[in-house]
Design an enzyme around this catalytic site. Sequence first.
Site, PDB file in Angstrom:
ATOM      1  N   TYR A  35     -67.694  18.876-104.050  1.00  0.00           N
ATOM      2  CA  TYR A  35     -66.833  17.769-103.659  1.00  0.00           C
ATOM      3  C   TYR A  35     -67.387  16.417-104.116  1.00  0.00           C
ATOM      4  O   TYR A  35     -66.625  15.473-104.313  1.00  0.00           O
ATOM      5  CB  TYR A  35     -66.688  17.724-102.129  1.00  0.00           C
ATOM      6  CG  TYR A  35     -65.556  18.545-101.575  1.00  0.00           C
ATOM      7  CD1 TYR A  35     -65.448  19.901-101.854  1.00  0.00           C
ATOM      8  CD2 TYR A  35     -64.598  17.966-100.750  1.00  0.00           C
ATOM      9  CE1 TYR A  35     -64.417  20.658-101.325  1.00  0.00           C
ATOM     10  CE2 TYR A  35     -63.566  18.723-100.220  1.00  0.00           C
ATOM     11  CZ  TYR A  35     -63.483  20.056-100.508  1.00  0.00           C
ATOM     12  OH  TYR A  35     -62.466  20.803 -99.986  1.00  0.00           O
ATOM     13  N   LYS A  58     -72.793  32.366-102.353  1.00  0.00           N
ATOM     14  CA  LYS A  58     -72.458  33.214-103.504  1.00  0.00           C
ATOM     15  C   LYS A  58     -73.740  33.372-104.323  1.00  0.00           C
ATOM     16  O   LYS A  58     -73.785  33.082-105.526  1.00  0.00           O
ATOM     17  CB  LYS A  58     -71.310  32.552-104.299  1.00  0.00           C
ATOM     18  CG  LYS A  58     -70.694  33.428-105.381  1.00  0.00           C
ATOM     19  CD  LYS A  58     -69.891  34.611-104.865  1.00  0.00           C
ATOM     20  CE  LYS A  58     -69.446  35.486-106.024  1.00  0.00           C
ATOM     21  NZ  LYS A  58     -68.754  36.724-105.566  1.00  0.00           N
ATOM     22  N   ASP A  68     -66.845  35.980-100.843  1.00  0.00           N
ATOM     23  CA  ASP A  68     -65.662  36.834-101.012  1.00  0.00           C
ATOM     24  C   ASP A  68     -65.596  37.879 -99.898  1.00  0.00           C
ATOM     25  O   ASP A  68     -64.548  38.113 -99.286  1.00  0.00           O
ATOM     26  CB  ASP A  68     -65.637  37.487-102.412  1.00  0.00           C
ATOM     27  CG  ASP A  68     -66.949  38.137-102.806  1.00  0.00           C
ATOM     28  OD1 ASP A  68     -67.971  37.924-102.116  1.00  0.00           O
ATOM     29  OD2 ASP A  68     -66.965  38.872-103.818  1.00  0.00           O
ATOM     30  N   ASP A 126     -64.348  24.868 -96.637  1.00  0.00           N
ATOM     31  CA  ASP A 126     -62.962  24.409 -96.673  1.00  0.00           C
ATOM     32  C   ASP A 126     -62.031  25.623 -96.630  1.00  0.00           C
ATOM     33  O   ASP A 126     -61.091  25.684 -95.835  1.00  0.00           O
ATOM     34  CB  ASP A 126     -62.726  23.600 -97.958  1.00  0.00           C
ATOM     35  CG  ASP A 126     -61.297  23.099 -98.072  1.00  0.00           C
ATOM     36  OD1 ASP A 126     -60.745  22.658 -97.049  1.00  0.00           O
ATOM     37  OD2 ASP A 126     -60.733  23.166 -99.178  1.00  0.00           O
ATOM     38  N   ASP A 143     -59.953  27.428 -93.100  1.00  0.00           N
ATOM     39  CA  ASP A 143     -58.502  27.640 -93.051  1.00  0.00           C
ATOM     40  C   ASP A 143     -58.192  29.094 -92.705  1.00  0.00           C
ATOM     41  O   ASP A 143     -57.281  29.378 -91.911  1.00  0.00           O
ATOM     42  CB  ASP A 143     -57.842  27.299 -94.393  1.00  0.00           C
ATOM     43  CG  ASP A 143     -57.279  25.881 -94.424  1.00  0.00           C
ATOM     44  OD1 ASP A 143     -57.817  25.021 -93.697  1.00  0.00           O
ATOM     45  OD2 ASP A 143     -56.312  25.641 -95.174  1.00  0.00           O
TER      46      ASP A 143
HETATM   47  C1  IPM Z   1     -59.964  19.622 -94.957  1.00  0.00           C
HETATM   48  C2  IPM Z   1     -59.019  19.210 -96.033  1.00  0.00           C
HETATM   49  C3  IPM Z   1     -59.723  18.176 -96.903  1.00  0.00           C
HETATM   50  C4  IPM Z   1     -60.923  18.851 -97.523  1.00  0.00           C
HETATM   51  C5  IPM Z   1     -58.852  17.522 -97.980  1.00  0.00           C
HETATM   52  C6  IPM Z   1     -57.593  16.918 -97.388  1.00  0.00           C
HETATM   53  C7  IPM Z   1     -59.634  16.502 -98.759  1.00  0.00           C
HETATM   54  O1  IPM Z   1     -58.584  20.296 -96.763  1.00  0.00           O
HETATM   55  O2  IPM Z   1     -60.415  18.757 -94.182  1.00  0.00           O
HETATM   56  O3  IPM Z   1     -60.265  20.815 -94.884  1.00  0.00           O
HETATM   57  O4  IPM Z   1     -60.809  19.535 -98.548  1.00  0.00           O
HETATM   58  O5  IPM Z   1     -62.017  18.700 -96.984  1.00  0.00           O
HETATM   59 MG    MG Z   2     -59.161  22.175 -95.916  1.00  0.00          MG
END
Ligand code: IPM
Ligand code: MG
Length: 361
Positions: free
Chosen positions: A142, A192, A224, A248, A252
């Site tokens: 990032y 990884k 993975d 990230d 999710d």
């Molecule tokens: C998160 C989001 C952010 C990230 C984006 C919006 C920059 O996906 O907070 O997980 O990738 O960190």
């Molecule tokens: Mg995210």
Amino acid sequence: MNYSICLMPGDGIGPEIVTQAVRVLDLVGRKFGHTFTYTNVLAGGAAIDAVGEPMPDATVQACKESDAVLLGAVGGPKWDNLPRHLRAETGLLKIRKELNCFANFRPATLFPQLASASYLRPDIVAKGLDVLVVRELTGCVYFGQPKGIVEENGERMGFNTMRYTESEVRRIAKVAFEAARKRGKRLCSVDKANVLDVSQLWRDVVIEVHKDYQDVELSHMYVDNAAMQLVRDPSQFDVIVTGNLFGDILSDAAAAITGSIGMLPSASVGESGPGIYEPIHGSAPDIAGQDKANPLATILSVAMMLRFALGLEAEAAVIEQAVSAVLDKGLRTGDIYNSAQPGLTLVGCTAMGDAVVDALG
Ligand code: IPM
Ligand code: MG
């Protein structure tokens, strides 16, 4: 006590959910004898529209002077095609970096009342969903240099650099071991290392830090496999620690298996200074301004803020209990509503806020 809170409502449903969370915070303040003083700051698309950049220096400064930052959500289609330095996401990365919020706590827990919302098989859900993802937030691909899009051999070539210094890995590993020590005492480090040098260093340093946390059981998993295991058998995890990009993605996935992304809070903190507290969901532009958003993730983020930033455990706990009580009553915003389940009432954002306020008494 008097606490100063920076409010960063942002875009889309951000202002609506922050409004409800502030009502809850004010009420808790009145009940427990605290005063919260708010500074509203511009961020994301709202800041682009007002002052031409997604994270103005004035916002950064106000955040640095506060006790904690409460963020709604930033971004939306209106700003998606701007050059990268003007994108809402870039603003978010800037404030994380400026506040040195390197540790991102993303708990993925399932309220038992919402078990039917999970995408997983009931027998998997029955084993419980309670995973804490500790994501490194200010390093990795990032932020790594060099990066860019250049011309090479007559074609365009895009590249980023995934990098971690030893000290960056050490500090996030410590935070994760400390968190695991307070929970189930099991930490899984995700990397990884079978392919990436940066991951080999990550793994080596995590093993070194483990020497100081022998009461915590450490395991390692390739990313993975971790993605697969999260879906196959999430109950095997207690705390997961991983880098920015893998975190990230995995956070999710961890959120999605609970089936109620509108319920999950997060905290981003550094070694000192204010942290950023926010729901993990986005700005949901499709339902913005329609009083349909679920404010509970933001309200639960307020609970995390009280606990982590201000050390107010009892105050945090009453909010969590109030949210649970509201779910017990069958109140549901659209994202957690199940028309097949009897006894549920579909409500909007404000009504959900009202219900939490009522439950707080
Ligand atoms: C998160 C989001 C952010 C990230 C984006 C919006 C920059 O996906 O907070 O997980 O990738 O960190
Ligand atoms: Mg995210």
